[in-house]
Design an enzyme around this catalytic site. Structure first.
Site, PDB file in Angstrom:
ATOM      1  N   ASN A  19      -8.400  -6.596  14.859  1.00  0.00           N
ATOM      2  CA  ASN A  19      -7.976  -5.214  13.751  1.00  0.00           C
ATOM      3  C   ASN A  19      -9.364  -4.915  13.878  1.00  0.00           C
ATOM      4  OD1 ASN A  19      -4.922  -5.003  13.081  1.00  0.00           O
ATOM      5  ND2 ASN A  19      -6.027  -5.739  10.724  1.00  0.00           N
ATOM      6  N   GLN A  75       0.932  -1.154  -0.218  1.00  0.00           N
ATOM      7  CA  GLN A  75      -0.075   0.163  -0.085  1.00  0.00           C
ATOM      8  C   GLN A  75       0.904   0.634  -0.484  1.00  0.00           C
ATOM      9  OE1 GLN A  75      -2.583  -1.840   2.820  1.00  0.00           O
ATOM     10  NE2 GLN A  75      -3.984  -0.426   2.396  1.00  0.00           N
ATOM     11  N   HIS A 104      -1.622  -4.183 -13.135  1.00  0.00           N
ATOM     12  CA  HIS A 104      -1.818  -4.104 -14.168  1.00  0.00           C
ATOM     13  C   HIS A 104      -2.359  -5.072 -15.192  1.00  0.00           C
ATOM     14  CE1 HIS A 104       3.205  -3.871 -12.662  1.00  0.00           C
ATOM     15  NE2 HIS A 104       2.116  -2.876 -11.768  1.00  0.00           N
ATOM     16  N   ASP A 106       2.208   1.255  -8.213  1.00  0.00           N
ATOM     17  CA  ASP A 106       3.837   0.832  -8.726  1.00  0.00           C
ATOM     18  C   ASP A 106       4.436   2.211  -8.149  1.00  0.00           C
ATOM     19  OD1 ASP A 106       2.599  -0.998 -10.716  1.00  0.00           O
ATOM     20  OD2 ASP A 106       3.353  -0.072 -12.467  1.00  0.00           O
ATOM     21  N   GLU A 120      -4.403  -2.485  14.316  1.00  0.00           N
ATOM     22  CA  GLU A 120      -5.428  -1.647  13.060  1.00  0.00           C
ATOM     23  C   GLU A 120      -6.786  -1.258  14.130  1.00  0.00           C
ATOM     24  OE1 GLU A 120      -5.896  -2.507   9.416  1.00  0.00           O
ATOM     25  OE2 GLU A 120      -3.748  -3.574   9.185  1.00  0.00           O
ATOM     26  N   ASN A 123      -1.713 -11.674   8.213  1.00  0.00           N
ATOM     27  CA  ASN A 123      -2.853  -9.832   8.312  1.00  0.00           C
ATOM     28  C   ASN A 123      -3.766 -10.335   7.841  1.00  0.00           C
ATOM     29  OD1 ASN A 123      -3.812  -6.801   8.688  1.00  0.00           O
ATOM     30  ND2 ASN A 123      -3.868  -7.237   7.165  1.00  0.00           N
ATOM     31  N   GLU A 124      -5.421 -10.308   9.101  1.00  0.00           N
ATOM     32  CA  GLU A 124      -6.544 -10.558   8.237  1.00  0.00           C
ATOM     33  C   GLU A 124      -6.742 -12.174   7.454  1.00  0.00           C
ATOM     34  OE1 GLU A 124      -8.246  -6.885   7.119  1.00  0.00           O
ATOM     35  OE2 GLU A 124      -8.814  -6.263   8.817  1.00  0.00           O
TER      36      GLU A 124
HETATM   37  C1  NOJ Z   1      -7.530  -4.034   7.113  1.00  0.00           C
HETATM   38  C2  NOJ Z   1      -6.528  -4.436   6.047  1.00  0.00           C
HETATM   39  O1  NOJ Z   1      -5.384  -4.413   6.739  1.00  0.00           O
HETATM   40  C3  NOJ Z   1      -5.437  -2.788   5.312  1.00  0.00           C
HETATM   41  O2  NOJ Z   1      -4.700  -3.559   4.639  1.00  0.00           O
HETATM   42  C4  NOJ Z   1      -6.131  -2.005   4.536  1.00  0.00           C
HETATM   43  O3  NOJ Z   1      -5.963  -0.549   4.290  1.00  0.00           O
HETATM   44  C5  NOJ Z   1      -7.396  -1.215   5.892  1.00  0.00           C
HETATM   45  N1  NOJ Z   1      -8.392  -2.266   6.714  1.00  0.00           N
HETATM   46  C6  NOJ Z   1      -8.691  -0.623   5.997  1.00  0.00           C
HETATM   47  O4  NOJ Z   1      -9.686  -1.082   5.102  1.00  0.00           O
END
Ligand code: NOJ
Length: 491
Positions: free
Chosen positions: A332, A42, A62, A75, A401, A189-190
């Site tokens: 999160n 990101q 892409h 990118d 998060e 993550n998630e």
């Molecule tokens: C959870 C995700 O881990 C993260 O990548 C995302 O940008 C945020 N939520 C917001 O949606």
């Protein structure tokens, strides 16, 4: 009183008693940690620089720009690959104690496999980690934040059981290189999001649309991979390294849409099918999948004419290996959903949602944000923390998060309010309910690439001008507020 009635009374009390504390000064314990989070794909950019291999997200953005809301790719993104020293200075300005970021698997191992280690990738994260440590900011490193090396997806991605071994090999390279200077690791993550959206729907690049099948395979292999990394760490590194390993699970609170017993039960089932799907195997006493998942999916699979359950079984050794394989629970949390018991008949088509048996909605009166799924419901975080406390014997929790997307501008009062209101409920969960929460992470340090939403949703404490050559970062008003909170530990 029936147990679900006790549940409702208790939760009504938890929601109510934070109101009215506005006037008091609310302070967290002085050892409570405040941080911010980002993820490699990101913010880094440099998608093919110095030997990095392509990830599934590189391929998607892409090859199918039409699937991205603004048709843009990251990118270059915020170019944190080149600007990381500036970013560390933003962290210093915020006064936070730790920075949660992720490592791009294919920057370290271009095709995901450990026979080819990319030295420039290794160098880059050394420099970032060293810069953080030099500035007294603890690195918290996520090993996998959705950017699977494309090569591994070509032969099944997370549905391929061998991926657990490949992930262990990758984790070993990380421990060997960075183990001595990273205090906390997050394996995944998630997984709920990437298994469900990548293998059960079309919200991610894996695009294996096999809900009620491939999503369960994905989760199964993720849980095995997580447990295997933890045990590998214990065997090979624990004696020499001082670090901790956990997992980040997303848990939007699931509230019943009415006081009907059917909806209350459906909401609890939905919790077990979301957070429980991953947490039960790791954090519960018996381990394995939640009983209600086992029973519902076994039964529905039988009715659908399958000769075995669509939910895979762990071996007895795997249950033991995964059980207790975390030093902390990364949570999160952003929003809350309402659950209504579904009255639909079981069809022959497998579906995670049909297995779960609940319809998901949100109240139209809940305040909106710039993300359709994210309504502002601060009390949901307290209920989530209490639920985890009760279900898993009060584990050590760090909120990895919590955040909000708003307009692009700098005067983001809504973000300051969001942070303050959610933190009030976190504070109540700690001080009134004895939840064992030791830290909070705001998502995100700066605006970044919000997956299929492209650059259209801004979560940052810092605004990023993606059109400027230097990707200029400008502090939003909320960054001052959050900086004060993280320094003083008071709201
Ligand atoms: C959870 C995700 O881990 C993260 O990548 C995302 O940008 C945020 N939520 C917001 O949606």
């Amino acid at each position: 009183m029936q147990s679900w009635k006790v549940f409702i009374t208790l939760f009504a009390a938890l929601v109510a008693d934070v109101d009215g504390v506005d006037e008091e000064k609310i302070c967290f314990p002085h050892n409570f940690l405040f941080g911010v989070a980002t993820a490699a794909y990101q913010i880094e950019g440099a998608w093919n620089v110095s030997g990095k291999g392509p990830s599934i997200w590189d391929s998607l953005t892409h090859d199918h720009p039409e699937r991205i809301v603004d048709r843009k790719n990251p990118d270059v993104a915020a170019d944190s690959y080149h600007l990381f020293k500036k970013d560390v200075q933003l962290l210093v300005k915020l006064g936070i104690q730790f920075y949660r970021f992720s490592i791009a698997w294919s920057r370290i191992l271009p095709n995901g496999l450990a026979n080819n280690v990319n030295e420039d990738g290794i160098r880059y994260y050394h420099e970032l980690i060293d810069e953080l440590n030099r500035n007294n900011i603890q690195p918290m490193v996520t090993m996998y934040h959705w950017d699977l090396p494309q090569y591994l997806q070509d032969f099944g991605g997370w549905t391929n059981p061998m991926i657990a071994d490949y992930f262990v090999d990758y984790a070993r390279v990380l421990f060997q290189n960075y183990g001595s200077k990273v205090g906390a690791w997050v394996t995944f993550n998630e997984p709920l999001s990437f298994c469900q959206e990548g293998y059960g729907g079309r919200e991610a690049p894996e695009t294996i649309e096999a809900s009620g099948f491939a999503d369960y395979l994905c989760a199964h292999n993720v849980l095995r991979a997580h447990g295997m990394v933890y045990r590998m760490y214990e065997r090979e590194f624990k004696a020499k390294l001082m670090t901790s390993i956990g997992i980040t699970l997303d848990f939007s609170w699931r509230a019943p849409s009415s006081l009907l017993a059917d909806d209350i039960i459906a909401a609890e089932t939905a919790r077990q099918f979301s957070i429980g799907w991953f947490a039960h195997a790791i954090f519960s006493k018996p381990g394995d999948y939640p009983l209600v998942m086992r029973k519902r999916i076994d039964t529905i699979s039988r009715i659908q004419g399958f000769s075995r359950s669509r939910l895979p079984h762990f071996t007895a050794e795997e249950i033991e290996m995964i059980r207790g394989s975390a030093d902390f629970f990364g949570l999160n949390h952003y929003t809350t959903y309402l659950i209504t018991k579904s009255k639909k008949k079981i069809s022959s088509k497998p579906s995670y949602y049909a297995d779960m048996g609940g319809l998901v909605s949100q109240k139209s009166s809940w305040p909106k944000t710039n993300s359709t799924w994210l309504k502002v419901v601060p009390w949901g975080i307290r209920l989530s923390l209490n639920w985890i406390k009760r279900a898993y014997n009060n584990p050590r929790i760090i909120i990895t998060e919590n955040g909000v997307s708003l307009e692009r501008g700098l005067r983001d009062k809504g973000r300051t309010n969001y942070i303050r209101d959610y933190l009030k409920y976190v504070h109540a969960a700690i001080t009134k309910d004895n939840c064992n929460v030791y830290g909070y992470t705001y998502w995100s340090l700066m605006d970044n690439y919000e997956w299929l939403r492209g650059f259209s949703e801004c979560f940052g404490l810092y605004k990023v001008d993606f059109d400027s050559p230097n990707k200029t970062r400008t502090p939003r008003m909320s960054s001052e507020y959050y900086g004060r909170v993280s320094r003083t530990k008071c709201l």
